[in-house]
Design a protein around this motif. Sequence first.
Motif, PDB file in Angstrom:
ATOM      1  N   VAL A   1      40.497  44.334  48.487  1.00  0.00           N
ATOM      2  CA  VAL A   1      39.141  44.551  47.947  1.00  0.00           C
ATOM      3  C   VAL A   1      38.820  46.041  47.925  1.00  0.00           C
ATOM      4  CG1 VAL A   1      36.695  44.115  48.332  1.00  0.00           C
ATOM      5  CG2 VAL A   1      38.343  42.259  48.606  1.00  0.00           C
TER       6      VAL A   1
ATOM      7  N   GLY B   1      39.928  47.831  44.945  1.00  0.00           N
ATOM      8  CA  GLY B   1      39.372  47.392  43.670  1.00  0.00           C
ATOM      9  C   GLY B   1      39.938  46.091  43.162  1.00  0.00           C
ATOM     10  N   TYR B   2      40.682  45.384  43.988  1.00  0.00           N
ATOM     11  CA  TYR B   2      41.263  44.108  43.569  1.00  0.00           C
ATOM     12  C   TYR B   2      40.190  43.019  43.704  1.00  0.00           C
ATOM     13  CZ  TYR B   2      45.128  40.961  42.545  1.00  0.00           C
ATOM     14  OH  TYR B   2      45.971  40.059  41.955  1.00  0.00           O
ATOM     15  N   SER B   3      39.944  42.281  42.651  1.00  0.00           N
ATOM     16  CA  SER B   3      38.869  41.290  42.635  1.00  0.00           C
ATOM     17  C   SER B   3      39.380  39.945  43.141  1.00  0.00           C
ATOM     18  CB  SER B   3      38.313  41.134  41.209  1.00  0.00           C
ATOM     19  OG  SER B   3      37.310  40.141  41.184  1.00  0.00           O
ATOM     20  N   ILE B   4      38.780  39.467  44.231  1.00  0.00           N
ATOM     21  CA  ILE B   4      39.110  38.154  44.796  1.00  0.00           C
ATOM     22  C   ILE B   4      37.793  37.400  44.989  1.00  0.00           C
ATOM     23  CG2 ILE B   4      40.117  36.894  46.738  1.00  0.00           C
ATOM     24  CD1 ILE B   4      41.913  39.267  47.242  1.00  0.00           C
ATOM     25  N   GLY B   5      37.624  36.347  44.233  1.00  0.00           N
ATOM     26  CA  GLY B   5      36.371  35.596  44.299  1.00  0.00           C
ATOM     27  C   GLY B   5      36.154  34.933  45.649  1.00  0.00           C
ATOM     28  N   LYS B   6      34.885  34.662  45.948  1.00  0.00           N
ATOM     29  CA  LYS B   6      34.551  34.009  47.215  1.00  0.00           C
ATOM     30  C   LYS B   6      34.449  32.502  47.076  1.00  0.00           C
ATOM     31  CE  LYS B   6      32.120  38.057  49.044  1.00  0.00           C
ATOM     32  NZ  LYS B   6      30.865  38.569  49.645  1.00  0.00           N
TER      33      LYS B   6
ATOM     34  N   GLY C   1      38.906  31.553  44.220  1.00  0.00           N
ATOM     35  CA  GLY C   1      39.308  32.798  44.860  1.00  0.00           C
ATOM     36  C   GLY C   1      40.246  32.547  46.030  1.00  0.00           C
TER      37      GLY C   1
END
Length: 897
Positions: A781, A784-789, A793
């Motif tokens: 994160v 800048g790596y997008s990992i949904g909650k 994700g």
Amino acid sequence: MISTDGYNNVGMMADGYMEQEEEWEREGLLDPAWEKQQKKTFTAWCNSHLRKAGTGIDNIDEDFRNGLKLMLLLEVISGETLPKPDRGKMRFHKIANVNKALDYIASKGVKLVSIGAEEIVDGNLKMTLGMIWTIILRFAIQDISVEEMTAKEGLLLWCQRKTAPYKNVNVQNFHLSFKDGLAFCALIHRHRPDLIDYSKLSKDNPMENLNTAFDVAEKYLDIPRMLDPDDLINTPKPDERAIMTYVSCYYHAFQGAQQAETAANRICKVLKVNQENERLMEEYERLASDLLEWIRRTMPWLGSRQTDNSLAGVQKKLEEYRTYRRKHKPPRVEQKAKLETNFNTLQTKLRLSNRPAYMPTEGKMVSDIANAWKGLEGAEKSFEEWLLSEMMRLERLEHLAQKFKHKADAHEEWTRGKEEMLQSQDFRQCRLNELKALKKKHEAFESDLAAHQDRVEQIAAIAQELNTLEYHDSVSVNARCQRICDQWDRLGALTQRRRQALDDAERILEKIDILHLEFAKRAAPFNNWLDGTREDLVDIFIVHTVEEIQGLIDAHSHFKATLGEADKEFQSIVGLVREVESIVKQHQVPGGLENPYTTLTAHDLTRKWSDVRQLVPQRDATLQAELRKQQNNEMLRRQFGEKANAVGPWIERQLDAVTAIGMGLHGTLEDQLHRLKEYEQGVYAYKPHIEELEKIHQAVQESMIFENRYTQYTMETLRVGWEQLLTSINRNINEVENQILTRDSKGITQEQLNEFRSSFNHFDKNRTGRLAPDEFKSCLVSLGYSIGKDRQGDIDFQRILAVVDPNNSGFVHFDAFLDFMTRESTDTDTAEQVIDSFRILAADKPYILPDELRRELPPDQAEYCIQRMPPYKAAGAVPGALDYMSFSTALYGESDL
């Protein structure tokens, strides 16, 4: 695809040629032959395309003036439709048509400088040639891209690579390098060796070479003659544009072969990677099997606790163990480090080549080897502790055995003749006074006998302790102890019977010699004291510290302080004898000098007293020798302690420093690698300190020193620390080399690498070199790596974890983290790419033939494929057809190993 920048390059090249020609023209350097060469070449080039539309031109400066054939030319070479031309024959119709052509060229991003429709309509040859050159650049040359160079540089590099193996060919430019014709012939022979016998060509026959190349190209390659051999040979510097135009036709003619070569190169690269990976896997399996087998063979020896129960036997085992630690184990430590290094390198190469992680055969995982090694070290520690404890036990046994022998010898010496004496009937012929004397003598013997009871009990107690400690010759000890006890019982019984006999005779015995009796009473205990003292003065002792021997010395000093009183007692007892002698002499008593109450004489006491006085200084010398020995042992303890207290912290500091470097806290990867190798050299340079410590440790063990209050370090902990330091340096060097390999192969910059390392270290709070899943997610994160909650994700994150932690260890190491951050944005070979490459070699067939593989690939690579490719079994297969699709998929699947 060609970028807009590429189009601008065309414009810039065209502008450059225009400006250069103007400069040459101003300086009078422009060769009129160039214009002639360009006119012929460009005309032939235009006709090679216009014939596809069933037409052509004769005069390049006249036939394009109305714009109609110019627009047609652009439609043929581009495959696109231009606006409908004006069919009128007025000047403005012609200008309109030419402008439509120029507008189309400009729409492709090509900047036209100094070229206007009016000049073309007016038949301006120079402007017309410039315009055609711009078209050639854009549609024939600009598409040529070799290693992302400009069109001209790319075409030149292509020529250089294709002609590199040929004798007398050295392509450096597009004018002089092609004058002798060998470069043209080499290009043809490289792609179609069946058309030209290059070995028969000579640099001295340029005309023959040029005609051969132009004739073959026109007849077999459908490339029209665009150049005149006479012009090339007789012109000092042939025109670059003309030669580039003609050479570009060769490039396009051989484009299919170029694709096949590219495909073959890709396949060769992939196969070499696969073969190298398989070699590394086989080497890992061999090293792992060998190391595990050595550990398996060594463990029973370290687990054995069998000895001959002697001190010499245990000392021999200890020397064997030292040989093992000094000679046999160090090569295995290096083998284990090499094994881990090879494994890490293999996994890195598999990741970089888009292959799945390597899983060793069951029981040969790195963790299995680590566990086996840990078990080996535990067995070593337990074995050495057992050896030392056995040495202490057997040393005590030897001491007890010597003490038993000494006391048994003294006791048996005392009992010699006692049984015969007690069984004697001498009292039956004695006179009354003699009988009473015999009774008193027997009473003295009883006193002496009682005094010896403690000695017998001591002998039995020592024998019992030897049995408890499993003394190797306990059978002999028990037999001797039993003989002594049996004799002691007989002596007691005989003493009782003799006393009874004397008591029966006491009624007739009256006279007692007071002086003899007093002597006997006092001489017996004093004699006993003398015997005990002599035994104490020659008693065998064992100590381990200076304090213990000092205690014995102090006790001896206290004993010496009592010798004055003992001398008084001796003088007093001897005085009784002198008094008896005086009375006998005075009264002439027959046989009065014989003491009927004791066998002791003043001479016996004098002799024993003299022995005691001589043994005292001897005991002093023995104690002082032992004191020096213990002081030497103390010196060894101090030497070992001082050296160990220097070596131990040094190893710990090196471990901390190596760990810090491994965390990427010191400059670039090359800096880290350089520092690690400096540390490695420093560590090997420090080895003499370890060897010196081993020598001191051996002296300590040989001196039977089992504890050391001067240091907390033991030789075992320092050995383990030393091995850990070597292993840590090797592992970190390997990791840094793999990171360099990853960085260079992935094309990431040092700044990117620093960013990745900084982020990783930030979340690696404990500096363990690995991240837990939550720490890894936070690190992603932060970058800048997008990992949904949401649930999706979590699914995405678990997929990522499966990639970076294929063995499900619960941790993510830096090399896996680095590979993940770079792999998705780089161009790596995939199974699909390899399949596409094979499809090109197979001419779009779903299968490939062995002859095709042997023709397109190097011999070893071709045979590698033929041996491993399964037969193609689908409909339409021909005999010998091979299934390259399943083979390519298998290259990126699980290995047979």
